[in-house]
Design a protein around this motif. Structure first.
Motif, short mmCIF file in Angstrom:
data_model
loop_
_atom_site.label_atom_id
_atom_site.label_comp_id
_atom_site.label_asym_id
_atom_site.label_seq_id
_atom_site.Cartn_x
_atom_site.Cartn_y
_atom_site.Cartn_z
N LYS A 42 0.86 -1.18 0.00
CA LYS A 42 0.00 0.00 0.00
C LYS A 42 0.89 1.23 0.00
N LEU A 106 3.54 -3.60 12.10
CA LEU A 106 2.19 -3.18 12.46
C LEU A 106 1.37 -4.36 12.98
N ILE A 114 2.37 -7.39 8.55
CA ILE A 114 2.27 -6.10 7.88
C ILE A 114 3.38 -5.23 8.43
N SER A 116 5.62 -1.46 8.01
CA SER A 116 5.47 -0.08 7.56
C SER A 116 6.85 0.55 7.45
N LYS A 121 4.76 3.54 3.36
CA LYS A 121 4.41 2.38 2.53
C LYS A 121 4.22 1.16 3.43
N GLU A 122 3.11 0.44 3.22
CA GLU A 122 2.84 -0.79 3.96
C GLU A 122 3.16 -1.99 3.08
N HIS A 124 2.55 -6.02 2.89
CA HIS A 124 1.76 -7.13 3.41
C HIS A 124 2.38 -8.44 2.93
#
Length: 129
Positions: A42, A106, A114, A116, A121-122, A124
């Motif tokens: 993300k 996270l 997850i 960060s 920007k994440e 996964h």
């Protein structure tokens, strides 16, 4: 007399409960060890080549990037060393080129993670092995 026996029994129960919990709960490092497949990112573009890419966290503190080759074999590339701080939930990767990458964890379970990055920007990932 009965009171001191009761206190001793309760103390033993709490002590054994603590041992049992420590054996059944995984530490952060134990959860990290294994192969993690990139699922999505993300806040950043993810290309078709990125999908299916894996990271392998080894128990000796090394980390590898695993990529499928054209003949569908996994090719391992040494990235560097890693360590995790359970208290602050931070993953630090010391890259072989001397750079240091710090990411916040996270969320982590036995099957999902997850991360960060500083830029928001994440990343996964799902656990493969």
């Amino acid at each position: 007399m009965k009171s001191s026996i009761r206190i001793a029994q309760l103390s033993l129960i709490f002590f054994l409960s603590g041992i049992f919990l420590s054996l059944t709960t995984s530490s952060l490092e134990q959860k990290l060890i294994g192969q993690w497949e990139l699922v999505k990112m993300k806040g950043s573009h993810m290309s078709k080549n990125d999908k299916g890419e894996r990271l392998e966290f080894k128990s000796d503190g090394t980390i590898y990037a695993l990529k499928n080759t054209s003949d569908k074999k996994l090719e391992a590339k040494f990235l560097g060393k890693w360590e995790a701080d359970e208290e602050s939930m931070v993953l630090i990767i010391y890259e072989r080129n001397g750079r240091e990458e710090e990411m916040e964890i996270l969320k982590i379970t036995d099957k999902k993670m997850i991360l960060s990055e500083r830029k928001g920007k994440e990343i996964h990932l799902k656990k493969i092995r």
